[in-house]
Design a protein around this motif. Structure first.
Motif, short mmCIF file in Angstrom:
data_model
loop_
_atom_site.label_atom_id
_atom_site.label_comp_id
_atom_site.label_asym_id
_atom_site.label_seq_id
_atom_site.Cartn_x
_atom_site.Cartn_y
_atom_site.Cartn_z
N LEU A 50 -48.75 -13.67 -75.91
CA LEU A 50 -49.47 -13.42 -77.16
C LEU A 50 -49.05 -14.41 -78.23
CD1 LEU A 50 -51.41 -11.68 -78.83
CD2 LEU A 50 -49.46 -10.17 -79.36
N LYS A 51 -47.75 -14.69 -78.29
CA LYS A 51 -47.26 -15.65 -79.27
C LYS A 51 -47.81 -17.05 -79.01
CE LYS A 51 -42.98 -17.54 -81.19
NZ LYS A 51 -41.48 -17.52 -81.13
N THR A 52 -47.87 -17.44 -77.73
CA THR A 52 -48.43 -18.73 -77.38
C THR A 52 -49.90 -18.80 -77.75
OG1 THR A 52 -46.89 -18.94 -75.54
CG2 THR A 52 -48.82 -20.36 -75.49
N PHE A 53 -50.64 -17.72 -77.48
CA PHE A 53 -52.06 -17.67 -77.82
C PHE A 53 -52.28 -17.79 -79.33
CE2 PHE A 53 -55.74 -15.10 -79.13
CZ PHE A 53 -56.75 -15.79 -78.49
N VAL A 54 -51.48 -17.07 -80.11
CA VAL A 54 -51.60 -17.14 -81.57
C VAL A 54 -51.29 -18.53 -82.08
CG1 VAL A 54 -50.64 -16.28 -83.75
CG2 VAL A 54 -51.15 -14.68 -81.89
N ASN A 55 -50.27 -19.16 -81.49
CA ASN A 55 -49.90 -20.52 -81.91
C ASN A 55 -51.04 -21.50 -81.65
OD1 ASN A 55 -47.36 -19.73 -82.78
ND2 ASN A 55 -46.37 -20.21 -80.83
N TYR A 56 -51.66 -21.39 -80.48
CA TYR A 56 -52.75 -22.30 -80.14
C TYR A 56 -53.96 -22.07 -81.04
CZ TYR A 56 -50.69 -24.44 -76.00
OH TYR A 56 -49.90 -25.17 -75.15
N VAL A 57 -54.27 -20.82 -81.30
CA VAL A 57 -55.40 -20.51 -82.18
C VAL A 57 -55.14 -21.05 -83.58
CG1 VAL A 57 -56.69 -18.65 -83.31
CG2 VAL A 57 -56.17 -18.51 -80.87
N LEU B 206 -53.21 -23.58 -84.41
CA LEU B 206 -53.30 -25.03 -84.37
C LEU B 206 -54.76 -25.50 -84.33
CD1 LEU B 206 -50.38 -25.91 -81.92
CD2 LEU B 206 -50.47 -26.32 -84.37
N VAL B 207 -55.58 -24.80 -83.57
CA VAL B 207 -57.00 -25.17 -83.49
C VAL B 207 -57.68 -25.00 -84.84
CG1 VAL B 207 -59.24 -24.52 -82.50
CG2 VAL B 207 -57.22 -24.73 -81.03
N LEU B 208 -57.38 -23.88 -85.52
CA LEU B 208 -57.99 -23.64 -86.84
C LEU B 208 -57.53 -24.68 -87.86
CD1 LEU B 208 -57.79 -19.74 -87.08
CD2 LEU B 208 -59.81 -21.14 -86.69
N LEU B 209 -56.24 -24.98 -87.85
CA LEU B 209 -55.72 -25.99 -88.77
C LEU B 209 -56.31 -27.38 -88.48
CD1 LEU B 209 -51.96 -24.95 -89.04
CD2 LEU B 209 -53.74 -24.63 -90.75
N MET C 65 -58.63 -29.73 -90.91
CA MET C 65 -58.28 -31.11 -91.21
C MET C 65 -59.44 -32.07 -90.93
SD MET C 65 -55.19 -31.28 -92.42
CE MET C 65 -54.73 -32.97 -92.13
N ILE C 66 -60.16 -31.86 -89.83
CA ILE C 66 -61.22 -32.80 -89.45
C ILE C 66 -62.56 -32.45 -90.07
CG2 ILE C 66 -60.05 -33.25 -87.27
CD1 ILE C 66 -62.25 -31.62 -85.89
N PHE C 67 -62.68 -31.27 -90.69
CA PHE C 67 -63.98 -30.85 -91.22
C PHE C 67 -64.54 -31.83 -92.25
CE2 PHE C 67 -66.60 -28.54 -94.31
CZ PHE C 67 -67.62 -28.10 -93.46
N PRO C 68 -63.74 -32.33 -93.22
CA PRO C 68 -64.31 -33.30 -94.18
C PRO C 68 -64.88 -34.55 -93.51
CG PRO C 68 -62.21 -32.49 -94.98
CD PRO C 68 -62.35 -32.00 -93.57
N TYR C 69 -64.21 -35.02 -92.45
CA TYR C 69 -64.71 -36.20 -91.74
C TYR C 69 -65.99 -35.87 -90.96
CZ TYR C 69 -59.98 -37.68 -92.82
OH TYR C 69 -58.81 -37.98 -93.48
#
Length: 275
Positions: A6-13, A15-18, A22-26
């Motif tokens: 669960l901790k690994t899943f939360v970390n990946y989610v 990171l994906v959201l962050l 970050m790339i949304f403006p581009y």
């Protein structure tokens, strides 16, 4: 086991959201650059037709190639000058163990803590008295010394094994031979990272060049983009062209970071290991 997964899943989610944030403006910039003008304020995310000819117009209707060339070649010259100054300065601060040398290093670091803007007025007056305003030579002259480069290489030169240096001295090596056969080869990774960091800084610098450079044939990418944005998109007349120009200006930086991002991260992580 369940909590670990669960901790690994939360970390990946996370990171994906962050990463998306970050790339949304581009991504948004790219979508606007390929939109037709009549769909800019339609509220649609994706355009009905992709207008890739806006990227062709960047090179045919603007002076983007000139801006790119000015930024790249001036950045390369600044790298060469700053690197030479930083190498010799760092060598002095590492090899000469005297109080006045250490005091000079402390004073140099103290100037690095001051805002760069406070040097703009005296630097502008000095360059004006030298009749170098609105020239690339004047801008390069103002960027001769980099306190960060000196500190960065000094921290790297400290890591050179003293046994190797002493052995070279016993072999009759002088200062120049020590620099070019011992220190530079041993710290080549740090020097390569410094080259990349310096180029990124020069390429993205805006405020100081905008005070010195006024003629369009001497403008850099940052100044040229602002000029293009105000002339083409200041009243919403041609936002797609302006966004396409912004996307083109980012290509050198994306390529550079894609090739060397690990080197930059590792060098910055090791910057404060030795003091």
């Amino acid at each position: 086991m369940y909590f670990a997964n669960l901790k690994t899943f939360v970390n990946y989610v996370t990171l994906v959201l962050l990463s998306f944030i970050m790339i949304f403006p581009y991504l948004w910039m790219f979508l606007i650059s390929v939109k037709p003008k009549n769909e800019l304020y339609s509220g649609k995310i994706l355009p009905s037709t992709f207008q890739f000819e806006n990227y062709i117009r960047v090179f045919t209707e603007t002076k983007m190639l000139l801006y790119l060339w000015n930024s790249i070649y001036v950045g390369v010259l600044i790298i060469i000058v700053q690197l030479l100054c930083a190498i010799f300065s760092a060598y002095v601060f590492v090899t000469i163990q005297k109080k006045w040398v250490k005091l000079c290093f402390v004073l140099i670091l103290a100037t690095y803590m001051l805002p760069a803007a406070i040097t703009y007025i005296p630097s502008f007056i000095l360059i004006s008295n030298m009749n170098l305003l609105d020239t690339h030579v004047g801008y390069i002259f103002s960027e001769f010394i980099s306190i960060f480069a000196i500190f960065f290489l000094r921290q790297s030169f400290i890591q050179v094994p003293k046994e190797v240096v002493h052995a070279a001295k016993l072999d009759g090596a002088g200062h120049l031979r020590l620099i070019f056969t011992i220190y530079i080869p041993y710290c080549k990774n740090a020097i390569a990272s410094l080259v990349l960091i310096t180029f990124i800084y020069c390429y993205n610098n805006y405020l100081w060049p905008s005070l010195l450079i006024k003629a369009e044939e001497n403008m850099f990418v940052t100044i040229g983009l602002r000029r293009l944005f105000m002339s083409q998109a200041g009243y919403g007349t041609d936002f797609p062209l302006a966004m396409a120009a912004c996307a083109v200006s980012l290509l050198p930086m994306f390529i550079l970071l894609a090739v060397s991002n690990k080197r930059i991260i590792n060098s910055m992580a090791n910057l404060y290991v030795n003091k």
